[in-house]
Motif scaffolding. Sequence first.
Motif, PDB file in Angstrom:
ATOM      1  N   ASN A 166     -59.407 -37.386  27.645  1.00 30.79           N
ATOM      2  CA  ASN A 166     -60.337 -36.888  27.586  1.00 30.79           C
ATOM      3  C   ASN A 166     -61.352 -35.892  27.217  1.00 30.79           C
ATOM      4  OD1 ASN A 166     -60.397 -37.873  30.187  1.00 30.79           O
ATOM      5  ND2 ASN A 166     -59.427 -37.087  31.424  1.00 30.79           N
ATOM      6  N   LYS A 191     -60.990 -31.750  23.741  1.00 28.68           N
ATOM      7  CA  LYS A 191     -60.498 -32.641  23.991  1.00 28.68           C
ATOM      8  C   LYS A 191     -59.245 -32.666  24.481  1.00 28.68           C
ATOM      9  CE  LYS A 191     -62.306 -36.182  21.022  1.00 28.68           C
ATOM     10  NZ  LYS A 191     -62.138 -37.400  20.202  1.00 28.68           N
ATOM     11  N   THR A 215     -63.796 -40.143  27.995  1.00 31.79           N
ATOM     12  CA  THR A 215     -62.094 -40.719  28.477  1.00 31.79           C
ATOM     13  C   THR A 215     -62.123 -41.538  27.641  1.00 31.79           C
ATOM     14  OG1 THR A 215     -60.613 -40.999  29.596  1.00 31.79           O
ATOM     15  CG2 THR A 215     -62.791 -42.128  30.667  1.00 31.79           C
ATOM     16  N   SER A 245     -66.867 -27.311  23.937  1.00 29.08           N
ATOM     17  CA  SER A 245     -65.843 -28.356  23.859  1.00 29.08           C
ATOM     18  C   SER A 245     -64.574 -27.760  24.384  1.00 29.08           C
ATOM     19  CB  SER A 245     -66.489 -28.993  22.784  1.00 29.08           C
ATOM     20  OG  SER A 245     -66.378 -28.083  21.393  1.00 29.08           O
ATOM     21  N   LEU A 267     -65.254 -33.320  20.499  1.00 29.77           N
ATOM     22  CA  LEU A 267     -65.464 -34.351  21.156  1.00 29.77           C
ATOM     23  C   LEU A 267     -65.945 -35.094  20.031  1.00 29.77           C
ATOM     24  CD1 LEU A 267     -66.597 -35.772  23.857  1.00 29.77           C
ATOM     25  CD2 LEU A 267     -69.245 -35.121  23.494  1.00 29.77           C
ATOM     26  N   TRP A 281     -65.030 -33.373  26.932  1.00 31.18           N
ATOM     27  CA  TRP A 281     -66.479 -33.027  27.381  1.00 31.18           C
ATOM     28  C   TRP A 281     -67.303 -31.322  26.234  1.00 31.18           C
ATOM     29  CZ3 TRP A 281     -66.869 -27.927  28.082  1.00 31.18           C
ATOM     30  CH2 TRP A 281     -65.753 -27.289  28.011  1.00 31.18           C
ATOM     31  N   GLN A 282     -68.496 -31.949  26.422  1.00 33.48           N
ATOM     32  CA  GLN A 282     -68.923 -30.981  26.007  1.00 33.48           C
ATOM     33  C   GLN A 282     -70.550 -30.085  26.491  1.00 33.48           C
ATOM     34  OE1 GLN A 282     -72.069 -30.377  23.774  1.00 33.48           O
ATOM     35  NE2 GLN A 282     -73.035 -32.593  23.747  1.00 33.48           N
ATOM     36  N   GLY A 300     -75.376 -32.150  27.859  1.00 30.55           N
ATOM     37  CA  GLY A 300     -73.617 -32.214  27.832  1.00 30.55           C
ATOM     38  C   GLY A 300     -73.234 -33.877  27.554  1.00 30.55           C
ATOM     39  N   ASP A 301     -72.030 -33.398  27.575  1.00 32.29           N
ATOM     40  CA  ASP A 301     -71.027 -34.980  27.104  1.00 32.29           C
ATOM     41  C   ASP A 301     -70.296 -34.957  28.075  1.00 32.29           C
ATOM     42  OD1 ASP A 301     -72.834 -37.085  25.384  1.00 32.29           O
ATOM     43  OD2 ASP A 301     -72.613 -35.352  24.503  1.00 32.29           O
ATOM     44  N   TRP A 302     -69.373 -36.281  28.876  1.00 33.81           N
ATOM     45  CA  TRP A 302     -67.229 -36.150  29.207  1.00 33.81           C
ATOM     46  C   TRP A 302     -67.367 -38.219  28.930  1.00 33.81           C
ATOM     47  CZ3 TRP A 302     -65.990 -40.054  31.899  1.00 33.81           C
ATOM     48  CH2 TRP A 302     -64.479 -39.658  32.318  1.00 33.81           C
TER      49      TRP A 302
END
Length: 452
Positions: A328, A350, A316, A348, A156, A330-331, A312-314
Amino acid sequence: MRLLPPGLVPTALGVLLLSHCFPSYGQAANNAEEASSTLRFSGFATIGLVSNSNPDAGVVFSGAQTKPAFKGLSADLDSVVGLQLDYALLPATSLTVQAVARAGEDLQPNLRMAYLEQRFDQVSARLGRMRTPLFLDTYAEEIGYANPLIRGPIPLYGAAPSQIIHLDGASLQWRTPWALGSVLVEGYYGNGRFKYAWFSASAVEQASVIVDDITGITLSTTLGNTTLRLARTNLGSYRIDSSNNTELNAGIAALSAGLNRAAQGYAGVPSIAQNLAHKAQVLDSFYDALHAPQQYTGLGFSSSFGKLTVMGDWATWNLNTEMLGKLNAWQLTLTYETSYGTPYLSVSQKNRTTPRGDTSQVTPTGVAGLAQLDAGITGLRSGLDRLALYTDASMQGFTLGARWELSNNMALKAQYDVLATPSAELTGAFKVRSIPFDNHVNLLSVALDVVF
């Protein structure tokens, strides 16, 4: 200066995001102390050692790092020192300056922040250099002690376009309490200039990344032990200036001009002339393949449930070129406090969500007498195909580690990472000198984090 242990990470992030007094790393609650001093120095440091199992894939914290951690021991990946000055010019006016030096960038000091802030009750305005608020922990990204992991998940955080570290411009923030917690809204505008290291078989080239018209807005809220953050950022122009890009554009322009001249020469044979003109248009579509406006959207959260913390992270990215496509990422990170330390687990990923640049129409003319032009077109297609592989940031990671509090401003961490890209031809966030390469990396890291 005192920071909070990992179990209170959501509270700490809430202070950073909603009080937005990051200059003293958590002293937002100590307004009386801050008001009593007009000049304050603070800082942070990490001494980190990492062992990489892979001789082909170098691991970096940022795109600007010229000394990746290849096979063997390295202190270049995580070792960092930062110093900060906060000066209260007036009761509601302050100056913040922060410089950071990373071992992987030859310990060259880089100015991360240098801004004036004016506060008006619930509204504040900043002018100067500020960190670009892309992720949940942007304001503490390089402060190892403020983060549960040794480093943010590399899929990420570790590859462009994640590396828009700061912007030179202005921001306006509005914060207010509400029934269930607090809210912070921030709008910002500015430009950015960064370095990016391109690796080849024989050299490392420092390219320039030029980002203009950065505009964005973030919405953050704290609900008890939970922090939520939504961000939207538009980059009016994102351009990489490098000798490789210059040579690629020059080659495209020369071949396109050659095709157009050939088309004029075959004006009496419409079918050939039209085919040559079409091929020139195809080549023109790849001109400045790494230059386009971009859009970023991100959602981050942090919440604690007793001794368990979930973060968490998302995100785009729409990179708006066929060569770079859309991504896209996420973690998800879990930490759990015990009397023996705080173990943590993180996963995580990508992924590129659009096909890589289609070069199927970049083909030789097949016209007698244009052999030299055809050879150039064949070489150009090979270069474009390789560029598409080098710019595909897809990768995944798994992290297992633990943290131990040594004092109220010092922590020791140990961490094991498994990193991989989808294939041996996709480089992800790795720095490689050639492809294909061994695309699986095992990292073993230890780090000592200090704030002062």
